[in-house]
Design an enzyme around this catalytic site. Structure first.
Site, PDB file in Angstrom:
ATOM      1  N   TRP A   1       0.841  -1.210   0.000  1.00  0.00           N
ATOM      2  CA  TRP A   1       0.000   0.000   0.000  1.00  0.00           C
ATOM      3  C   TRP A   1       0.867   1.248   0.000  1.00  0.00           C
ATOM      4  CZ3 TRP A   1      -1.100   3.375   4.431  1.00  0.00           C
ATOM      5  CH2 TRP A   1      -0.380   3.043   5.590  1.00  0.00           C
ATOM      6  N   ASP A   2       2.170   1.088   0.185  1.00  0.00           N
ATOM      7  CA  ASP A   2       3.113   2.189   0.048  1.00  0.00           C
ATOM      8  C   ASP A   2       2.896   2.954  -1.256  1.00  0.00           C
ATOM      9  OD1 ASP A   2       4.041   0.340   1.899  1.00  0.00           O
ATOM     10  OD2 ASP A   2       6.145   0.633   1.423  1.00  0.00           O
TER      11      ASP A   2
ATOM     12  N   GLU B   1       1.931  -1.468  12.993  1.00  0.00           N
ATOM     13  CA  GLU B   1       1.972  -2.931  13.076  1.00  0.00           C
ATOM     14  C   GLU B   1       2.448  -3.420  14.441  1.00  0.00           C
ATOM     15  OE1 GLU B   1       4.339  -3.620   9.608  1.00  0.00           O
ATOM     16  OE2 GLU B   1       2.593  -4.063   8.360  1.00  0.00           O
TER      17      GLU B   1
ATOM     18  N   GLN C   1       4.530   3.269  13.358  1.00  0.00           N
ATOM     19  CA  GLN C   1       4.423   4.319  12.347  1.00  0.00           C
ATOM     20  C   GLN C   1       3.066   4.984  12.489  1.00  0.00           C
ATOM     21  OE1 GLN C   1       4.372   1.542   8.766  1.00  0.00           O
ATOM     22  NE2 GLN C   1       3.191   3.220   7.931  1.00  0.00           N
TER      23      GLN C   1
END
Lengths: 768, 768
Positions: free
Chosen positions: A359-360, A490, A603
């Site tokens: 998905w980056d 995550e 993140q």
């Protein structure tokens, strides 16, 4: 940390001195690519020290049989891996009967590498004393052509400096290669034909299972004292390699060099039976131009890329080098010509993470490509996912969803999921929202609404259906909840009601239905086709909207913030600054359970959502959330600091914004995570670009217009970036004194700067 | 399902007819063991059809390198695996030049297997017509001696029935074996010596890495027409096997048989250099007794076991067969003589799950062994964990705990954790509570308090320290919480405040401190030693008690039940009865994420805790919780129905209790889960025993006395069980009319029946 190892330079990455321990790191840092292929900066000649050989072809992969400890239903059978391709760069060098090998030489001095980012070439030079006493100077220059993207060129020059020498160059092709990360030591390639003729040689191989056919070819030219000589090489073939040997006798101080053109032709672009002739054709074309002429084309091609994509930073050479390195590597990885390709997390610089697409791409890379390339490039990135819609529907079916619900994969090559960690593969479903957001982002930026009726709406319907089915009604809360997910952070797994996921789910449904109505009204033919293809009924639409309307969001009245997930406040809320430094990074020192029950955020998670939907929140709300979450954020993902940098800039906290920026921009150059030898963090490089353009520059699209709120770190004199906006190029220069805008185009452009509107004429400058 | 395949019989497991498809299942069902070794019911002669060869030695394991898809910090390097041991049962049989192989015969008739549980032997007989037309009858009888537990014996008898025959028996030893479940195809055994002498042969092998040395030996006797003949076998050795060949010429209708004594001597019990002589000694002893005499001893030994452990059921032969099968298999697996051994989940019947020890031992097996063996056996099971205390402390340290906190492993052989699934290994920490509960349970049942000052208290302190450190304070809840756990219901992972875990944690701390105070008062010397060894201070004790006192328990006012975990009521609460049958078992049809967000309970979780601490809850509370959780319980663990059966009986819901009982008692015999070929569910068999004794019989310990609330399923005429209580044996017979008690012992025993006290004199009968 590698700090200060790479020499500061505005346009080049430079290494000076030979350090065996750094060879693998430098192989990553000096990698080259042209979008179609790429390679680590391995030595051409034999090297017996530690090295990680890697050459990769875009779109060529191998489905490696899944390896897990404990199988879970729904896991994919295979993990599609970036595939190490046959080696075409190899040139064995023998001087007076002694093989050149920097790991065996008496001495290596003046060792220098330069990756010239402005012109797109890589050069290595050194002086070596061989065991037999011969001292030689070597200069090897290499590039992968942007113009002929099936060809790379090497000029390998040897000058004996203490005696005359017989120099034997043995350029070779070798298809006997393996992947470092194979699960079961499978053989990935089958070599089925080798041939040579004069100065050319070819190897035909195909990948096992996927059956990509590849012709690896070379064509060599020998020069003595810069004069091409008519050489008749000796040829030698083994099972998987072809070698041609060229002898040159040179006087002391006289040089000889080999020019080797090589590369791949691939069945993705040619018929299998045409691969050799296609290779012959393109190699002939390159050799007839010659090395220097091809290099001139290369410089021009890179110059065109920089014209649109460059960011100039004044007064901070390391920051300048950092941002250009990021922009350069992104362009080496992906140029957007081919909708079958995508942006791998390691590009062509390593094998880690396999797959090519995360998905980056949608969340981090799309804005970079939208603003620095023709809009067709961004459209190709979207089309890539459109082509994978059926696979995404199959993927959702494997997890029990029905009726055209689509779940885009966490990691993929061909649209099939290939990841196999239940907490990610099955639960990190927020990725699905990024597909719809990217479409929204594209249309907002380019104004190209046509993509939605053409392709985007079908993707959006599949995604909305997924959220509709995935949310369940809680009698207890009298709201729809989304249970058992992993958010962008995550360091939390299998949580309930991740705010980011729930918010995105609600938004995806609403945006889909809003566009469904628009297409119904304005694109009747497309609407009919889409409704027929998707079999979408009003009842389902009503169900979707009900879920969106009654979605649950965890909120703390006390802190006046949305909670990252249910129960976040039950954690021991010790801030990162109070954490023992010896425990950092926690992913190296803590067991997984300890990480999971800690409050530490890998993140941006809630903040990722607030960044994406900035308009929906007041600045005060943003500040509250930033103040709440930033102290728990450990930024142990390369994708994290950029978002915090952008938000900090938005909140006028430039010192903090600059600190985050530094962390992202030289992540690889300074090897913060001590892992650069595995390859570069390609996709996070787009985040660095965003930190400047969206963060410092404050670029937004507001009411269909470009909007800026320029800020500048106090450490800089000024910075300049270009953006392509609807086929005109706007150059933005920010200094401590003010901001100036220049438009390259043919029509007026109204922009918004610090809340006020300005209209710029083509080829004029305005200063604010 | 296998229903009705095994012939109903009160004392034997019987198969009739040869079915290639059932060979592997029957290999499991007819397994034999003697606590020191065990084996699947593989054929002695060559068999080329599908088979799963397995012979296992208690305590001999191999640390197989961990295989995972994605490594997590804290994972163990190795997974200790039950190790397939050299084959000593093999006897190749050749008749008139043709090899006997049931997969190749012209016909196989009268095939019959019998596992005689009363006497502890296994027999297989059949009539076969070989490809060369010779028709033979074969009867092979085999047992593993309880008296000489390093020896097994086989009598393999062949009778040609349509012509005379030359029969060649080739008994062999073969150390060239592998595990079905190796991770990396490692070689597990190294064979370093082979020898033979007359009728005997030996192979010395050692396991790689763990270096267990094993001598596999055999001694053969040849008989013709029941007369032993002096045979000089031909010997043949290869790299890993030794074969001896015996020829017999027999007339039509005349029989010949080979008696083979074989087995293992192991470095766990002998010096390496003595292994061959130890094997020779014990084989000589067995052979001098002879097959029949050894078999007589076997019958006596099993008779002694049954005296204490048998449960007689009248009026239901399948239930009778089922419960005896469970009791028999538990005794084949573990006899409690050796505190280094434990009860593997598959016993000696397969390799699945590796390891030997799960919390099954403490939670399910201990009550069985306490009541059916000398109390030393249960003490040995506790001592096993005492010996592993230091490893449990190391295990906790790997996860970041300090100061002597102990975390017992999820799966182990030698005390080290060997499991590698983060949600289990790191999070299914309730197992730690079972260690303390087992000590409590042992002392409550046996009255042997001495175990606590001697060994138990140190274990309890390590466990209490773990809970103290693992619980964290929630400012939000103003309570201690335990985040990120997996409860007994493994269909929930990484949940917060699992009621069972929190309850057990609180109880473990309180019980530890209560006993610490008692030991302080009554065992001053032990107290001093323990305090010195553990360095336990008052401050830490206060901290522990604070955690216990302020532990948080999720509760629903609306439903008036404790919640399995935070957020349980957010799930879609669709009962199992409303679930489409085609989706069951959900672990075969649903992806893991779908299971996790469903309300379905794999095995008793909250109810497991209420079962263990029944006294702390009213019957009404128990009923409320049972009514709440049972409808969501899918019982997809073999350890689940027994607990529900016991609670249902307690709640006087005998129909339900009986249904659950049936599900557990014939799980393997009827192959409910279609997986019996992988081996038997040994540890859950103890649950079956509990269902009758604690469930129907209502056995409890109350105020230091045995207490019963006998109930009987309406399907049964009566049932009888024995319990060893403090060195006297109480026989309990329940019929539809009433219950009678007989005491075998030498002192009066006061028991409680249905709430009233009765005193029984030795060797007298009372009826209630």
């Amino acid at each position: 940390m590698n700090q200060d190892y790479i020499k500061p330079d505005n346009w080049s990455i430079i290494e000076e001195g030979f350090d065996v321990e750094r060879v693998k790191s430098s192989e990553s840092l000096f990698s080259i690519g042209n979008g179609a292929m790429g390679q680590r900066a391995n030595f051409e000649e034999t090297y017996t020290g530690p090295t990680f050989q890697g050459s990769y072809i875009a779109g060529v992969y191998y489905p490696d049989k899944t390896r897990v400890g404990w199988w879970k239903n729904g896991y994919p059978e295979y993990f599609a891996k970036v595939l190490n391709a046959p080696n075409w760069i190899g040139i064995d060098v023998e001087v007076n009967g002694e093989k050149l090998d920097l790991h065996q030489c008496k001495s290596v001095t003046n060792f220098r590498r330069e990756l010239n980012m402005k012109e797109g070439w890589y050069q290595r030079s050194f002086t070596a004393v061989l065991a037999n006493g011969t001292e030689i100077e070597v200069k090897a220059t290499r590039f992968l052509s942007l113009d002929l993207d099936e060809v790379g060129a090497i000029r390998y020059k040897v000058t004996p400096i203490n005696q005359e020498a017989k120099v034997v160059f043995t350029p070779y092709l070798d298809a006997g290669i393996t992947n470092e990360d194979t699960n079961w030591d499978d053989k990935f390639w089958d070599t089925y034909d080798l041939s040579h003729n004069g100065n050319t040689a070819y190897i035909l191989s195909k990948t096992m299972k996927t059956e990509f056919h590849v012709c690896t070819g070379m064509l060599n030219q020998l020069f003595v004292a810069n004069e091409q000589v008519d050489a008749s090489p000796k040829a030698e073939t083994s099972g998987t390699s072809v070698r041609l040997s060229y002898e040159a006798q040179v006087a002391k101080g006289q040089s000889t060099h080999l020019v080797k053109f090589g590369g791949y032709t691939v069945s993705l672009n040619h018929k299998n039976e045409d691969l050799v002739s296609a290779s012959a054709t393109v190699l002939k074309q390159a050799s007839e131009s010659g090395f220097d002429a091809l290099l001139d084309l290369q410089k021009k091609a890179w110059s065109k890329i920089w014209e649109m994509a460059d960011i100039v930073i004044e007064g901070d050479v390391k920051a300048q080098q950092g941002i250009r390195f990021n922009i350069f590597q992104l362009n080496q990885t992906y140029l957007g010509k081919d909708p079958r390709l995508n942006i791998g997390p390691k590009g062509f610089t390593g094998e880690k993470y396999g797959g090519s697409t995360y998905w980056d791409t949608e969340a981090y890379c799309l804005p970079f490509y939208m603003a620095t390339k023709d809009q067709m490039v961004a459209r190709n990135l979207l089309t890539y996912r459109y082509h994978h819609l059926n696979k995404a529907i199959e993927n959702a079916e494997k997890l029990g969803f029905t009726n055209g619900a689509a779940l885009y994969p966490m990691v993929t090559m061909n649209g099939e999921e290939c990841h196999n960690e239940w907490e990610i593969t099955f639960e990190e479903i927020h990725r699905n929202g990024a597909m719809t957001f990217a479409i929204y982002n594209y249309v907002r930026y380019t104004g190209d609404y046509s993509y939605i009726p053409e392709k985007g709406l079908e993707v959006m319907i599949g995604v909305a259906r997924f959220w509709h089915q995935r949310a369940t009604f809680s009698e207890e809360k009298e709201k729809y909840v989304i249970l058992g997910v992993t958010g962008p952070n995550e360091y939390e797994n299998n949580i309930n009601n991740n705010w980011y996921t729930n918010y995105l789910a609600k938004w995806c449904i609403e945006y889909c239905i809003e566009n469904l109505n628009k297409v119904k009204g304005e694109y009747a033919v497309d609407y009919k086709r889409i409704i027929e293809a998707t079999n979408l009924h009003q009842e389902e639409i009503d169900g979707m909207l009900k879920v969106a309307e009654h979605m649950y969001f965890p909120y703390s009245e006390k802190h006046q913030v949305f909670l990252q997930q249910d129960g976040f406040l039950d954690k021991e809320l010790i801030t990162v600054s109070n954490l023992d430094a010896s425990q950092r990074p926690i992913n190296q020192y803590w067991s997984w359970d300890r990480i999971l029950r800690s409050p530490y955020i890998k993140q941006a998670d809630t903040l990722q959502g607030m960044y994406m939907f900035e308009d929906k929140f007041t600045k005060e709300e943003m500040a509250k959330h930033f103040d709440f979450y930033e102290p728990y954020t450990v930024h142990e993902s390369s994708l994290s600091p950029c978002v915090h940098s952008i938000i900090a800039a938005y909140l006028d906290r430039m010192d903090q914004a600059y600190t985050f920026y530094l962390r992202t921009s030289r992540l690889d150059l300074d090897d913060y995570n001590k892992e650069v030898e595995e390859g570069l963090h390609i996709t996070s490089m787009a985040g660095t670009w965003m930190s400047i353009v969206e963060g410092f520059g404050g670029l937004r699209i507001k009411e269909d217009k470009l909007s800026f709120t320029p800020r500048i770190p106090k450490e800089w004199k000024g910075y300049t970036f270009n953006v392509n906006f609807r086929n005109q190029i706007l150059k933005v220069s920010v200094s401590q004194e003010g901001t100036s805008f220049t438009l390259e185009g043919n029509q007026e452009l109204t922009i918004c700067v610090g809340g006020k509107e300005f209209t710029i004429s083509p080829d004029s400058l305005i200063t604010v």
